[in-house]
Each structure stands twice: as structure tokens, then as C-alpha cells.
Scaffold this motif. Structure first.
Motif, PDB file in Angstrom:
ATOM      1  N   GLU A  70      92.470  40.641  46.035  1.00 45.95           N
ATOM      2  CA  GLU A  70      93.317  41.900  45.519  1.00 45.95           C
ATOM      3  C   GLU A  70      92.408  42.560  44.646  1.00 45.95           C
ATOM      4  O   GLU A  70      91.721  42.339  43.608  1.00 45.95           O
TER       5      GLU A  70
ATOM      6  N   GLN B 175      92.778  47.885  53.714  1.00 47.66           N
ATOM      7  CA  GLN B 175      93.718  47.192  54.528  1.00 47.66           C
ATOM      8  C   GLN B 175      93.310  46.682  55.615  1.00 47.66           C
ATOM      9  O   GLN B 175      93.663  45.695  56.256  1.00 47.66           O
TER      10      GLN B 175
ATOM     11  N   LYS C 230      94.060  43.246  49.963  1.00 46.52           N
ATOM     12  CA  LYS C 230      95.405  43.630  49.139  1.00 46.52           C
ATOM     13  C   LYS C 230      94.812  44.549  48.299  1.00 46.52           C
ATOM     14  O   LYS C 230      93.678  44.372  47.402  1.00 46.52           O
TER      15      LYS C 230
ATOM     16  N   ASP D 133     100.163  47.517  48.060  1.00 42.71           N
ATOM     17  CA  ASP D 133     100.627  46.218  47.850  1.00 42.71           C
ATOM     18  C   ASP D 133     101.691  46.097  46.806  1.00 42.71           C
ATOM     19  O   ASP D 133     102.548  45.458  46.822  1.00 42.71           O
ATOM     20  N   LYS D 134     100.996  46.475  45.568  1.00 47.10           N
ATOM     21  CA  LYS D 134     101.525  45.751  44.434  1.00 47.10           C
ATOM     22  C   LYS D 134     101.354  47.082  43.373  1.00 47.10           C
ATOM     23  O   LYS D 134     100.483  47.596  43.497  1.00 47.10           O
TER      24      LYS D 134
ATOM     25  N   MET E  12     106.901  47.692  47.881  1.00 44.88           N
ATOM     26  CA  MET E  12     105.901  47.108  47.141  1.00 44.88           C
ATOM     27  C   MET E  12     106.390  45.943  46.165  1.00 44.88           C
ATOM     28  O   MET E  12     107.222  45.957  45.868  1.00 44.88           O
TER      29      MET E  12
END
Length: 716
Positions: free
Chosen positions: A584, A606, A611, A633-634, A667
Motif C-alpha cells: 500500500e 491500480q 493499494k 482505497d483508503k 473507501m
């Protein structure tokens, strides 16, 4: 004599004959004209009867058909099929009694007109309008003359219109948006929803002049747009304005309106939506983007905007302005000895004291950490000196927290436009250099920027040299801080954090070298090293039999926008054999400001299966309009938001807003800086299931992380 008498008599006789002939001739001509009139009237009657598009009948006194015209064919009958049959056989039972009563009235000498329903030959119901006229022969009623007009289509259209109107009225009356009609400056119709939004009863609103509930500052805008619609300058219009509710509170409406004709006069019809909550949310988000969460002062992004405005205005008006940068001396010691909670209270108090040193036109901002900046429009050196001296005086007064007396002094740097630069970035840089120069001179003083500060630049060059040497001599290590699933209390990942292990100075914190690395571009090779090292280490753990975890690596903005970032990541994954789903990359909010470039790079990452998360979300400026377009994603909630939870209502609201926004954008969300069980409970109640912080562990070197976490996961 006899002959004369005979002649006169003959003349008289001839005259009488002629007169008789003339009389007879006149009488014959008169009779001929009467016959012609009779024939003409018969033709008129025949045409009126036979060519009439409406069905015409003659009934006897018993209600039987005597005569009918050919228009009866529209009902499927021939004339012969009707003769001698009673009308009652064609009328619907429900109408028969009423129709019979009307027929009786005609028989008794009164013409009537009514509507009823009949069945045609195919059994289809037809709606008709009936006129019954009594027929008088020698002053005696001999029958009834009846004309029927087929109004089936008219009745259907009327029914459809009523049905449509009922649907429209139901739609309007039960609409979730307010609906109004305005005529001659007054409301002539309002629906219940508009009454609900405004707090008025419908009867109170109808007849009210619109100016009576428009917010005074917005009245000119409303009147202008009303005028434009009435003058056909625009068609349908959409705009926002503020209104005053009956309870005198202010709400914001979004209005859609257009011109119509209502009761024969021009009017405006429109809908309004109460967007007060949305505007408040937008205001809050904008405030979050441009203000520091702790002190509520403008942040560095708002400062840059105001600085840019000041440069333009000062250039146009040929005037000056001053920029002050200040840093709190030994503030780190307060955080280290008394904790961040006390440190935050100190910052809040400092912000309040700074406000007492300036006027309303001046702009104070928290630039970051314990750094503050002050923009003094239309000011030169003398004003800057006065403000700086006031700051030193006010900040030198002791602070008392938890029965401890603290002394916080400032180091202040000053630049003046255009003396020290005409560039926004250079002004900021020079003020920063002057501030560090003040700090190097013993703190608690102010310094103007000057060329002697090249010594500071040389120091930075030395630091850059040391950074390069540190890379060559492998003085950097990655420490790992666990990321925990709050529901299971199990770690699922770790953030890789760079540490400089200096052979003489020991561990040098990232704040001491990362900014310089960013500025010099060394962050790019350092970042590449971090990616490769994190992938390699995680792959070793997996090969050693440890359960896979996600490892997150910070990517700076400069590194993110380098042309070959994707190739570097792909190369690291290939060389180490590391599965991309366990990698990530944490980017900063500033990256979202360049959306188009960001999207291209993020889509490529991606594609690799990597991530991406946004680190320290909320403290910078995110282009929220474009955030939904980015394949993120977050979101990582910055620790400054978490610190006051769950006891501070504002912090709770901000954290809740970020969590909701993240979920709406599909997300994940993780909280940073979690230090208490109360914070864990609050986060779980808001739907945030991931966190990291000192409650679980500080960042650890590889050996300790393996022993404390990876080994224990394996044993479980």
C-alpha cells in the motif's frame, strides 16, 4: 252618339279586364313567391335535419322514435332500426329515471338540456348532451324534438384533464420540495412543504410580499432575477438566496423558476429546496480545508491564497506588505515532557495571544506544527517591527497548565514585499530563513531577511551532503508500526517509517531531514529505497512462514509525480517476488490538487494491483470535488483529529464526517494516533474498524516487530 257611348263602355270594360288581369297577375305572382318561400323553407329544414352532424330525432308522446336523421349512424344504427322503438332501451339504467323526467318536462311544454350515457349498437358507452324541445301543432304538443351531441371525447378529455390536475395537485401538495406561484410581487400559491420549510401556515404565506421574508442582503439579487424572467431576458433560472423563517432563523434556498400565465396574468412559478444543511456542510468542509483544526486559524493553504492576493493588490497600488514567520522555541521539549495534550493547549493559547497583537485586516495562520505566520497588508518595516515586538512581549508571559508554569518564546523572521522578493514562494522561503536565523541567534528575537542568511543555505547544503552520505553508507532503516483491526484486535498490516541512524547523533527524527530531502529532491531515491526495502522485508517474512500482512510505504508528492514511479514500483515487485496486493502506498493530500496527473499515475498503480491511501487526511487541502474521481482505497484520519475524541464535540463531528465521506466513496478508513481505549470505542461506534497508534505500539525496528508481532501471529 250611340257609337261614342259604345266606345266608352268598351274602353271601361277593357280597363276592367286589364285591371282584373293585373290583379290576377299580381295574385299569381304573390302565390308563386309564397310557394317559392315554402319550398325554400322546406330545403332549409331538410338541410338542417338531414345534413346535421348531430343526431336529430322526433319522438311521439310515448317516447318512441318517429323520425331520425342519418347522423344516428355514428352510434351504429340505421334509421329503420330505431323507428317505433322507445328511447328507454338505449339509456343506461342509472340515467333512465333522470332522462325520463326530462322527457316528461318536454312533453309538458318545457325545453330541457342535460347530459347522460347511452349504449351504441356495439355496446360501448357513449356520453351525450341532449336537448329536448316540445313540438306544438295548432297550439297542442304533438311530440318531442330531440337533438343529441356526442360528447364522449370531450368528457374523456375533461376526465383526463381532471385526473392530470389531480395528479399534479397531489404531486405538488406532497412534494418534498417547496412550490410557489408569485404574481405582482406576492405569493398567490404555496404548497405545504414550502410552509413547513419557512415555518409559516399556508394562509400566512399566501398574499405575503416576497420582500417580507427574503434576507435583506439577498433581496436585490431576487428582485433582479424576477425582473429578468418577466422581461424574457432568461427562461428558467436557478440560483441561491437566503430567506428568513417565521422564527427569524435564516435558511438557504436553491430556487428554480420560470414565467407562466396564471389566472390570465403573468406570474412566476418555481420550486425551492432547503439547502441550509448542505451549505453548512460545504462551509464546514471548506473551513476544514483552509483552517487548522486545533487553533481554528487559517492554515498554510489559505495563507498562500491571501499572500497571492496581497502581491497582486500591492503591485497594482504600488504599496508594500510584510510577512512574519515565527517558531516557538523549545516547543518539542514541552511535548516530550508534558505530552501532546498540554502541547496542544499551549498552541491554542499562543494563537489567542497572537490575535491580540494584530488588527482585523491582518491574517494569522498556523503554518504547521509550532510555526505561525502573520500577513500584514499595506505595511512596511516599521509596522512589522511593532508587531514583532508585541508578539515577543505577549508570548513571553508565563503559561500555566496542570500547575506547571511554562515559558514559551518565539523566534521571528520577517520579509517585506517587494524589498525581499516579489515571488510568493520566495517570500515564504526568505521569511523562513530569517526565522531560523533568529533562532540561531539565541531565540526570542526577530530578524529581517538579508543576504547574510546564505550561511543558513550553506548549512542546508551541508545537511544535503550528509543525507547523500547517509544513503551511500546505508544509515537509513525502516521501522514498522502495526495497523490493527479494532474488531478482532489483530494486526493486519504495518506502516514502514524511515529512520536515520546517524553513527554519532543516533536516531534522527524524520522531521529533521524529510523536509530537506523533499526540497533537494533526495526524497526520490530515498523513497525508492523505502519501497524496495519494504517489499523485500515483507517477502522475507512470508518466505519464513509468517502470515502475510499489508505493508504501507509513504510516497512524497515529488516522488509521486516523478515520471517513472510506476516503473520503480513494478520493478521492486518483480525483483522481490512480492505480491502487489500486500503493498500500500500512502500519498499526501497535496497530490489531489493536481487531479489529472494524479489519476493517470493512480490508475497505473491500480493496474499493478497496488493499494493507495491518502495519509494525514484532513490537515491539508483535498479537492473534495475531485476526490471521488481518484482511485483511492483508503483514507487515513490524521492523529490531530483523533486526539480530542471522544470528549471534544468538534473533533467528533470532523472524524464522523470523514468516516461517512469515506464510506460513501466506497473507501476504507483508518485512524492514526490512537492512544486510548475510549478512542477505540468511539471509532468502532462510527464504523471505523482500522487504527494505528501508541495504544498498540510505537514504530519498531525489524527485529522487535518480528518478535512482538509476526512471531505471535504465527503462534496463534
Amino acid at each position: 252618339m250611340k257609337e261614342i257611348t259604345l266606345g266608352v263602355g268598351l274602353a271601361i270594360e277593357i280597363a276592367l279586364i286589364i285591371a282584373t288581369i293585373l290583379i290576377i297577375s299580381s295574385h299569381l305572382r304573390k302565390n308563386s313567391r309564397n310557394n317559392t318561400n315554402i319550398q325554400l323553407n322546406e330545403q332549409y329544414y331538410k338541410s338542417l335535419f338531414e345534413e346535421n352532424p348531430d343526431a336529430i330525432f322526433i319522438f311521439d308522446l310515448n317516447g318512441k322514435f318517429v323520425v331520425a336523421n342519418n347522423a344516428v349512424s355514428i352510434y351504429g344504427y340505421s334509421v329503420a332500426e330505431l323507428i317505433d322503438k322507445p328511447f328507454s332501451g338505449f339509456v343506461l339504467p342509472n340515467d333512465l329515471e333522470r332522462v325520463t323526467a326530462h322527457f316528461v318536462e318536454a312533453v309538458e311544454g318545457t325545453a330541457t338540456n342535460y347530459e347522460c350515457s347511452i349504449l351504441d349498437k356495439e355496446g360501448q358507452q357513449r356520453e351525450i348532451s341532449v336537448t329536448n324541445i316540445p313540438i306544438f301543432v295548432n297550439e297542442v304538443i304533438d311530440g318531442v324534438y330531440t337533438i343529441i351531441k356526442d360528447i364522449t371525447k370531450h368528457k374523456k378529455a375533461q376526465h383526463d384533464l381532471m385526473e392530470a390536475e389531480a395528479k399534479y395537485r397531489s404531486l405538488v401538495e406532497n412534494s418534498l420540495v417547496g412550490v410557489y406561484i408569485m404574481q405582482d410581487g406576492k405569493l398567490v400559491y404555496v404548497n405545504p412543504r414550502l410552509c413547513e420549510m419557512s415555518g409559516y401556515k399556508c394562509e400566512e404565506l399566501v398574499g405575503l410580499n416576497v420582500s417580507e421574508f427574503i434576507y435583506p442582503e439577498d433581496l436585490a439579487l431576487v428582485n433582479e432575477n424576477i425582473s429578468k424572467r418577466f422581461n424574457n431576458e432568461i427562461g428558467t433560472i436557478k440560483y441561491e438566496y437566503r430567506a428568513i423563517r417565521k422564527d427569524m432563523s435564516v435558511i438557504t434556498f436553491e430556487l428554480y423558476g420560470s414565467k407562466i400565465v396564471y389566472n390570465g396574468k403573468e406570474a412566476i412559478i418555481g420550486t425551492v429546496i432547503d439547502i441550509t444543511e448542505r451549505k453548512n456542510t460545504e462551509k464546514m468542509i471548506k473551513h476544514m480545508a483552509y483552517h487548522d483544526q486545533l487553533t481554528d486559524l487559517p492554515n498554510r493553504y489559505l495563507l498562500r491564497e491571501k499572500l497571492n492576493e496581497a502581491i497582486i493588490a500591492s503591485s497594482q497600488n504600488n504599496c508594500r506588505f510584510a510577512l512574519i514567520f515565527l517558531d516557538l522555541d523549545r516547543f518539542k521539549a514541552i511535548n516530550d515532557t508534558m505530552g501532546h495534550e498540554v502541547g496542544d493547549k499551549v498552541l491554542i493559547e499562543i494563537a489567542e495571544r497572537l490575535k491580540g497583537c494584530v488588527n482585523e485586516k491582518d491574517i494569522i495562520s498556523r503554518y504547521g506544527g509550532d510555526e505561525f505566520s502573520i500577513l500584514l497588508p499595506e505595511s512596511g518595516e516599521q509596522r512589522a517591527i511593532e508587531v514583532a515586538q508585541q508578539i515577543i512581549t505577549k508570548l513571553s508571559l508565563p503559561l500555566t497548565f496542570q500547575h506547571h508554569e511554562l515559558l514559551v518564546t518565539p523566534s521571528i523572521g520577517i520579509t517585506v514585499f517587494p524589498n525581499h522578493s516579489e515571488s510568493l514562494d520566495t517570500l515564504i522561503k526568505n521569511a523562513d530563513l530569517a526565522m531560523y536565523h533568529a533562532k540561531s541567534l539565541g531565540r526570542n528575537n526577530y530578524q529581517f531577511f538579508n543576504e547574510e542568511l546564505n550561511k543558513k543555505a550553506q548549512h542546508e547544503l551541508d545537511m544535503e551532503l550528509n543525507l547523500r552520505k547517509a544513503m551511500e553508507q546505508n544509515q537509513f532503516e525502516l521501522f514498522y508500526q502495526p495497523q490493527v483491526n479494532l474488531e478482532t484486535n489483530q494486526i493486519y498490516g504495518a506502516e514502514a517509517l524511515m529512520r536515520w541512524i546517524h553513527p554519532e547523533k543516533g536516531i534522527i527524527p524524520p522531521d529533521s531531514f524529510i523536509p530537506l530531502a523533499e526540497e533537494t529532491g533526495l526524497i526520490i531515491p530515498m523513497g525508492e529505497w523505502a519501497i524496495r526495502t519494504a517489499c523485500r522485508q515483507n517477502q522475507k517474512w512470508q518466505e519464513a512462514g509468517f502470515s502475510p500482512i499489508t505493508v504501507s510505504v509513504n510516497i512524497s508528492a515529488k516522488q509521486f509525480f516523478q515520471s517513472n514511479l510506476v516503473e520503480i514500483v513494478e520493478s521492486a515487485l518483480t525483483e522481490t517476488g512480492f505480491n502487489p496486493k500486500y503493498l500500500e502506498l500512502e500519498i499526501t493530500e497535496s497530490i489531489t490538487m493536481d487531479v489529472e496527473r494524479s489519476i493517470t499515475t493512480l490508475l497505473e498503480l491500480q493496474r499493478l494491483g497496488v493499494k493507495v491511501s491518502i495519509d494525514d487526511f484532513g490537515i491539508g487541502y483535498s479537492s473534495l470535488n475531485y476526490l471521488k474521481r481518484l482511485p483511492i482505497d483508503k483514507l487515513k484520519i490524521d492523529q490531530s483529529f483523533i486526539r480530542e475524541c471522544p470528549h471534544d464535540m468538534n473533533s467528533n463531528t470532523l472524524v464522523r464526517t470523514i468516516i461517512i465521506m469515506a464510506h460513501l466513496l466506497k473507501m476504507k478508513v483508518i485512524a492514526e494516533g490512537v492512544e486510548t481505549e475510549e478512542q477505540v470505542s468511539f471509532l468502532l461506534s462510527q464504523g471505523c474498524k482500522e487504527a494505528q497508534g501508541y495504544l498498540f505500539s510505537k514504530p519498531l525496528p525489524v527485529s522487535e516487530f518480528e518478535m512482538d508481532y509476526m512471531q505471535k501471529r504465527l503462534e496463534k
